[in-house]
Design an enzyme around this catalytic site. Structure first.
Site, PDB file in Angstrom:
ATOM      1  N   CYS A   1     -41.302 -17.856  18.075  1.00 22.18           N
ATOM      2  CA  CYS A   1     -40.428 -17.708  19.237  1.00 22.18           C
ATOM      3  C   CYS A   1     -40.953 -16.509  20.021  1.00 22.18           C
ATOM      4  CB  CYS A   1     -38.995 -17.465  18.768  1.00 22.18           C
ATOM      5  SG  CYS A   1     -37.838 -17.115  20.097  1.00 22.18           S
TER       6      CYS A   1
ATOM      7  N   CYS B   1     -43.546 -19.893  25.692  1.00 24.17           N
ATOM      8  CA  CYS B   1     -42.308 -20.218  24.974  1.00 24.17           C
ATOM      9  C   CYS B   1     -42.656 -21.394  24.071  1.00 24.17           C
ATOM     10  CB  CYS B   1     -41.225 -20.611  25.973  1.00 24.17           C
ATOM     11  SG  CYS B   1     -39.749 -21.305  25.209  1.00 24.17           S
TER      12      CYS B   1
END
Ligand code: DGL
Length: 259
Positions: A68, A180
């Protein structure tokens, strides 16, 4: 163990599993805290530490991967101080983009938190003598990817609308960084609509992990009994529906940890 706020890390899991197949993976996602892209840093680090500690009590973990970008840019140094495990984070592959761009114009797609982080701002400032780096925050894409990964239909039309808007907005970046983990899902759409070089930060991190494992960890990469498990923090009706999807990815069970 692979950690993400939501299901975006499953794309990372899929990619790493192909390269390192005979290893046991634990996938943890924070289905209560999701999304992290617009949450407070302390809230995020508190939850990640709780989740990781709970899973490490139950399983032998050799390496923690924060799949992440948002969590990595905000909390990686704190996690490394507080948790006694090797930790590698997926981070936006900005430096690789500077090696690949031909016109020195780069575009970074990521969450709000990643784009406005000190980590990313510092790198962009340092590189600004030579490179123009446009940052585009999009929580809309995060939510869209999460929905698609949960099995909901999404029309190509919407993606086309989002990306075409970007196409007309930007100067002329020839290289796009997916900053992302969720955005790997849109690689083909981006290639098709924008026709630029697309750099997936997940893939860059996996190469780094391979080297790291070779040099630093004597873990068993050829486990005979593969039994990958997924963990979430709350078993809601919506999460229960994910069991079949997680099975499809290769997880034999979805477990709940109380934090
Ligand atoms: N997958 C996460 C990332 O790489 C973010 C999604 C979220 O906002 O939680 O940034």
């Amino acid at each position: 163990m692979i950690f993400d706020s939501g299901l975006g890390g499953l794309l990372f899991y899929n990619q790493i599993k192909r390269i390192i197949p005979y290893s046991n993976y634990f996938y943890a996602f924070d289905n209560v805290g999701f999304p992290y892209g617009n949450k407070d840093k302390n809230y995020i680090s508190y939850r990640i530490i709780k989740i990781i500690n709970s899973i490490c009590k139950l399983n032998k973990i050799d390496l923690i991967i924060i799949a992440c970008n948002t969590a990595s840019v905000l909390t990686l140094s704190e996690l490394r101080k507080l948790l006694n495990y090797p930790i590698i984070g997926v981070l936006p592959a900005i430096r690789i983009a500077t090696e690949l761009t031909r016109n020195n114009h780069i575009c970074l797609l990521a969450t709000n938190n990643t784009i406005y982080s000190n980590y990313v701002s510092n790198i962009i400032n340092k590189l600004s003598y030579k490179y123009t780096i446009i940052s585009i925050p999009s929580m809309q894409l995060v939510h869209l990817a999460e929905k698609i990964l949960q099995g909901y239909y999404s029309s190509n039309l919407l993606l086309h609308k989002i990306f075409t808007k970007w196409k007309n907005n930007n100067k002329t970046p020839d290289t796009i960084i997916l900053g992302c983990t969720h955005f790997s899902l849109f690689t083909l759409n981006l290639l098709h609509i924008l026709k630029k070089t697309v750099i997936d930060s997940n893939i860059i991190t996996i190469n780094f992990i391979l080297n790291f494992i070779k040099n630093n960890i004597s873990c068993n990469l050829n486990s005979k009994f593969i039994c990958d498990k997924a963990y979430c923090v709350s078993l809601t009706k919506k999460t229960r529906n994910l069991v079949t999807i997680l099975k499809y990815y290769g997880f034999e069970s979805l477990n709940v940890i109380n934090i």
